[in-house]
Enzyme design. Structure first.
Site, short mmCIF file in Angstrom:
data_model
loop_
_atom_site.label_atom_id
_atom_site.label_comp_id
_atom_site.label_asym_id
_atom_site.label_seq_id
_atom_site.Cartn_x
_atom_site.Cartn_y
_atom_site.Cartn_z
N HIS A 166 0.81 -1.94 -4.80
CA HIS A 166 1.77 -1.60 -3.54
C HIS A 166 2.60 -2.07 -2.72
O HIS A 166 2.57 -3.38 -2.94
CB HIS A 166 0.65 -1.21 -2.21
N HIS A 219 -7.72 5.95 3.87
CA HIS A 219 -8.50 5.99 5.04
C HIS A 219 -8.85 5.55 5.88
O HIS A 219 -10.16 3.92 6.17
CB HIS A 219 -9.84 5.24 3.40
N ASP A 271 -7.09 5.06 -5.73
CA ASP A 271 -5.86 5.05 -5.46
C ASP A 271 -5.22 4.44 -6.63
O ASP A 271 -3.99 4.57 -7.11
CB ASP A 271 -5.60 4.39 -4.39
N GLU A 301 -11.21 0.93 -7.27
CA GLU A 301 -10.82 2.07 -6.63
C GLU A 301 -9.65 3.45 -7.23
O GLU A 301 -8.76 2.58 -7.74
CB GLU A 301 -9.76 1.46 -5.22
N TYR A 311 -1.15 -5.16 6.43
CA TYR A 311 -2.72 -4.51 4.38
C TYR A 311 -3.14 -5.87 4.43
O TYR A 311 -5.25 -5.61 4.42
CB TYR A 311 -1.34 -4.94 3.61
N HIS A 324 -9.77 -6.32 -4.05
CA HIS A 324 -10.34 -6.37 -2.74
C HIS A 324 -11.47 -5.44 -3.19
O HIS A 324 -12.85 -5.54 -2.05
CB HIS A 324 -9.63 -5.26 -2.37
N ASP A 379 -4.41 -5.72 -5.53
CA ASP A 379 -4.16 -4.92 -4.34
C ASP A 379 -3.41 -6.28 -3.54
O ASP A 379 -2.31 -5.99 -2.31
CB ASP A 379 -5.39 -5.06 -3.41
N HIS A 407 -8.18 -2.52 -10.82
CA HIS A 407 -9.03 -2.61 -9.56
C HIS A 407 -10.16 -1.12 -9.91
O HIS A 407 -9.15 -0.47 -10.21
CB HIS A 407 -8.33 -2.39 -8.37
FE1 FEO Z 1 -8.50 -1.22 -2.97
FE2 FEO Z 1 -5.46 -0.03 -3.93
O1 FEO Z 1 -7.47 -0.30 -3.32
#
Ligand code: FEO
Length: 392
Positions: free
Chosen positions: A223, A24, A82, A80, A192, A145, A164, A78
Site C-alpha cells: 500500500h 474495514h 485487498d 487478505e 497504518y 499482518h 503490508d 499475503h
Molecule cells: Fe493485510 Fe493490505 O492486507
C-alpha cells in the site's frame, strides 16, 4: 497508463483507489493503493494482485508491458483480499501461471478463500525461485499482518516486496517516497502501523532485526508509496513503534451527554498544557477512532472519559475501548473520568477496560455528580498536572 519502473524490467502494476474512505473500519481519508509488481526475465513474475474491483487496472498496466497470459508465476505475499481478491481472475487470464505462496498458511488461506485447485509452489524461509538472470527468495513475516504474510526479496536488485509492512493508506499520483515527501507519508505510515500492526510489536522488532541482515536498496510495500530514499526513516520508525517507544504526550478521549464530561476533559487538558506537555483531545462523537489510535501510538498517557449511562459507559466510549483493547498498546498509563447522575459506574467500567487493554491505571477515577463545580474543575486540572509530571 504511465509506466512506473522500479529498476530495469521491474514495474509497479498496481491500482490507485482514490475514493475509499473506510477500509474495514479504518478511515482512509486519503484513499489507498493496492500495489502489485511485475518482474520481466526469462520467466515473468507478478508479485501480488489487487482488490477484486480493480482487476482491470492491473490487467491494463501489465498488458502495456507484456501480454497477461505470459505471466509464469503469481506470488501471493499475503492472503487478505485487498491483495488476493483478483487472484482467481488473474489465474484464469494467465493459465500457465503457477501460484507461489507460503507453505501451509498461504496455501491453506488461499484454499479456504477461493476453493480453487491451482498449481502451487509452497515456499518456506530461504526458498529460492529462479526467473533467469534474477532470483527471488522468500522471508516469512508471520502476523505482519496475518499468519500467511511473507516478504519477497529480489536478490539481484535488492528490492524487498514487503506486503503490508511499511505501507500506508495513501493514494497519490507519484509512486516514490522522494516524490511525495515524508511530511505527507509518515503520518499515514504511523496511522497504518497503529491500526493494523500495533498488536504485533514483538514480531515487528524480530522482523526488523531479520531485515537488517539484508541489503535493501528499495522497499516496495503493498500500500502507498515505495521507499528508495528514506528506507532508514521507515525502518527506524518501525523499530521504535515495535518497542512501544513513547513521548511525553497525553491523549484525552471522551464523549459527553450534557457537556459535563466535556468540561472535565477540557480542565484536564488545561492542567496538562500548563505543564508544557503535549496533549490531544478527542470527542468520540466528532472524531474517528482510527485517527485517535494514531495519536495513542506514541502517547504515554491515555485519559478516557464517559458520562454514566445505565450504570455503564456511553456506547461510543465502549466501542473505542473495545477497539483499543484489541490493539494491545504497551507501556502506557491511563485513568478515567466522567460525570454521573445518581449511581455512577462509568469510571469503574473504563478502568477495567483499560486494565484489560494492558494499560496501567494510575487513579481511582474522577467522577462528579451532574455539572462539575469550580472546585471539581480544579481537581481535574490538578489531576492533569499530576499525570503530566508522571510522563515528563
Ligand atoms: Fe493485510 Fe493490505 O492486507
Amino acid at each position: 497508463m504511465s509506466k512506473v519502473q522500479l529498476a530495469k524490467g521491474i514495474y509497479w502494476v498496481g491500482a490507485i483507489d482514490w475514493d475509499i474512505r473506510n477500509f474495514h473500519g479504518y478511515s482512509t481519508h486519503l484513499g489507498t493503493t493496492y500495489n502489485a509488481y511485475l518482474i520481466i526475465d526469462d520467466k515473468i513474475a507478478l508479485v501480488d494482485t489487487v482488490k477484486a474491483p480493480f482487476f482491470d487496472q492491473l490487467v491494463e498496466r501489465v498488458s502495456e508491458i507484456v501480454p497477461f497470459e505470459k505471466i509464469d508465476f503469481i506470488i501471493s505475499n499475503h492472503v487478505e483480499m485487498d491483495h488476493s481478491g483478483s487472484l482467481p481472475m488473474a489465474m484464469r487470464e494467465a493459465p500457465s501461471a503457477k501460484l507461489v505462496t507460503l507453505d501451509r498458511f498461504g496455501v491453506d488461506g488461499l484454499n479456504k478463500h477461493f476453493h480453487c485447485k491451482w498449481e502451487t509452489i509452497a515456499v518456506k524461509e530461504g526458498s529460492e525461485l529462479k526467473l533467469g538472470k534474477r532470483n527471488l527468495t522468500f522471508i516469512p513475516t508471520p502476523m505482519l499482518h496475518w499468519p500467511d504474510s511473507m516478504c519477497t526479496y529480489l536478490i539481484d536488485d535488492k528490492i524487498l516486496f514487503s506486503m503490508d509492512a511499511f505501507g500506508q493508506h495513501l493514494a497519490t499520483a507519484k509512486r516514490f517516497d522522494d516524490e511525495v515527501g515524508l511530511d505527507t507519508i509518515m503520518p499515514q505510515a504511523a496511522k497504518y502501523y497503529a491500526n493494523i500492526l500495533m498488536p504485533f510489536g514483538d514480531l515487528i522488532v524480530k522482523a526488523v532485526d531479520k531485515l537488517s541482515n539484508i541489503d535493501i536498496a528499495m522497499v516496495a510495500p503493498s500500500h502507498g508509496i515505495m521507499w528508495r530514499s528514506h528506507i532508514n526513516d521507515i525502518v527506524n520508525a518501525y523499530a521504535s513503534w515495535g518497542k512501544s517507544e513513547s513521548v511525553a504526550k497525553a491523549v484525552i478521549i471522551y464523549d459527553t451527554m450534557w457537556g459535563s464530561t466535556e468540561k472535565m476533559a477540557q480542565a484536564l487538558a488545561e492542567g496538562i498544557i500548563g505543564e508544557g506537555v503535549e496533549v490531544k483531545l478527542y470527542n468520540l462523537t466528532k472524531s474517528d477512532k482510527s485517527d485517535i489510535i494514531k495519536e495513542v501510538l506514541d502517547a504515554r498517557a491515555i485519559l478516557v472519559g464517559s458520562p454514566t449511562l445505565n450504570n455503564g459507559v456511553f456506547p461510543s466510549v465502549a466501542e473505542f475501548l473495545c477497539y483499543l483493547k484489541g490493539l494491545k498498546p504497551k507501556g502506557k498509563i491511563g485513568a478515567s473520568f466522567g460525570s454521573y447522575g445518581w449511581a455512577g459506574g462509568a469510571t469503574k467500567a473504563i478502568q477495567q477496560e483499560l486494565q484489560d487493554a494492558g494499560i496501567e491505571v494510575v487513579d481511582s477515577g474522577l467522577a462528579f455528580k451532574f455539572v462539575p463545580v469550580k472546585e471539581e474543575m480544579q481537581k481535574c486540572a490538578e489531576f492533569g498536572i499530576t499525570v503530566s509530571r508522571r510522563i515528563k
